[in-house]
Structures are given as structure tokens and as C-alpha cells.
Design an enzyme around this catalytic site. Structure first.
Site: not given
Length: 231
Positions: A97, A160-161, A163, A155-157, A133, A202
Site C-alpha cells: 500500500f 479524511d477519517t 483510519h 507508509a501511512v498517509i 500486516e 522522506r
């Protein structure tokens, strides 16, 4: 002058005055005798009373930098080496992802491993769907005892929520648990950014490549465990 009465370090002296009526007791004035205090040692700092001072006057003598350095040298210190990576094996767990970011982080990590003499055949790359995971796979790899360290890349971006918060927190706790449960260093190389620009900066942009930095951490931790903490 009338004799005074002594109470330890305090004297009671009558005050003579011609204006005092003879039918009343003279008022009492106090004359204090200050006490000298002995030298006291507290955590290597000397508190001592000066010979020219009385009462509560203290002078402080601190350890010099040379004394502290000598004490540090006398203590055995263990540290990993980034120049002793030859023969160490590494696994890299990569989230698919946000692949545009994670691929750049992976490239930075592989370049760093190569630069520090880690052979390609000593590196295994495992792809997982997302950062959530990563933890369970990292723990499985650690428990296999085939690797001296497991590097976790994702990578977590923010969106709008909420999550984002759930995934970012789960990824961090998952990697931590993987290391604790397997006894093998699991390195957190997951970006948690507010937007894509921050992530790109980054992943080889003006903020450097965090994948490369995580690879250096993996080498140092693997060296530390292999050469100093292997029981």
C-alpha cells in the site's frame, strides 16, 4: 556584666541599662554562637564549610571533566558496529500500500546494505498488503532464527477519517511486539505522514531516505546482538 546562661549553642545574657527600673527584671537578649558543619559527600559532589565562614556557608567542589571521562572509560560499554555487517542476514518486510513511497524506501535500504558489505544473498524481501500486516510477518521471520534483524518498511498517509490513526498505531505496536516476542531486532521503518509531499520528502527527497536510515539501524542492532548479546 552579669553572667549569662548557656543553652547549647545559645547564650542568654541580661541587658544592663540605667533606665530599667530596679523593681523589674532586666530584659533578656540572645547571643547565638554559630555552629560549624562537617564536610558532606553527596553523589561525588563535596559540600564543605569554609574555614573562614561560620554557620551555613558552603562551598561546592565538582568533579572535573577529566574525572568523569576516566570513570566512563572504566565502565564496560557495548555497542553495535555498522562496519561489521559481513555475514549478517536481514529480512525486509515491505507494505505494498502506497507502493510509490515504499519502493523508494526499499531502494534506499538495499543501497545502504550494499554500501556496508551486506551481500544480496543475505537479504530476503517479503511483501505484505499494507502496514497493518507488517507486525505478524516480522514476528514470524524473527522466530525463524534465519535473520539477525528484520527491517519493516511502510507508509501511512493521513486521510479524511480516523483510519490513519488506527493503522499507524497498530503498525508501531506490531513491530514492537514482533521484536519483543521473537528476540530479534525488528526495525520500524514505517512513515506516518500528513500528506504525500511529506512522504516523498522522506523517501529520497530533501529530508533524506528513511529506508536508508532504517537499514543502518538494522545493521547496528544486528551487530550488537550477534557480537555482544548472543547468549
Amino acid at each position: 556584666m552579669a553572667a549569662g546562661v548557656s543553652f547549647g549553642d545559645c547564650y542568654l545574657l541580661p541587658r544592663s541599662s540605667s533606665s530599667i527600673p530596679t523593681n523589674r527584671h532586666p530584659p533578656i537578649s540572645f547571643l547565638f554562637k554559630p555552629k560549624r558543619f562537617p564536610t558532606t559527600k553527596i553523589d561525588g559532589t563535596s559540600l564543605s564549610s569554609s574555614s573562614s565562614q561560620l554557620g551555613f556557608g558552603f562551598s561546592i567542589e565538582r568533579k572535573t571533566g577529566k574525572d568523569r571521562n576516566a570513570q566512563m572509560l572504566a565502565v564496560r560499554q557495548l555497542t553495535g558496529s555498522i562496519t561489521a555487517a559481513e555475514g549478517l542476514r536481514f529480512a525486509i518486510v515491505v507494505a505494498r500500500f502506497n507502493e510509490i513511497i515504499t519502493k523508494l524506501l526499499l531502494e534506499g535500504a538495499l543501497d545502504t546494505f550494499k554500501k556496508y558489505s551486506v551481500k544480496e544473498e543475505d537479504i530476503d524481501v517479503v511483501w505484505v498488503p499494507g502496514s497493518f500486516e507488517i507486525g505478524v510477518v516480522a514476528e514470524k521471520l524473527g522466530k525463524s532464527r534465519k535473520y539477525q534483524a528484520v527491517l519493516c518498511i511502510g507508509a501511512v498517509i493521513r486521510g479524511d477519517t480516523s483510519h490513519y490513526d488506527a493503522v499507524a498505531n497498530s503498525a508501531a505496536s506490531g513491530v514492537l511486539s514482533a521484536g519483543l516476542n521473537s528476540g530479534v531486532p525488528c526495525i520500524f521503518g514505517v512513515l506516518t505522514c500528513d500528506d504525500m509531499d511529506q512522504a516523498l520528502n522522506r523517501a529520497g527527497g530533501k529530508a533524506g531516505n528513511k529506508g536508508a536510515e532504517a537499514a543502518l539501524t538494522a545493521i547496528e542492532m544486528a551487530s550488537l546482538f550477534e557480537h555482544h548479546l548472543k547468549f
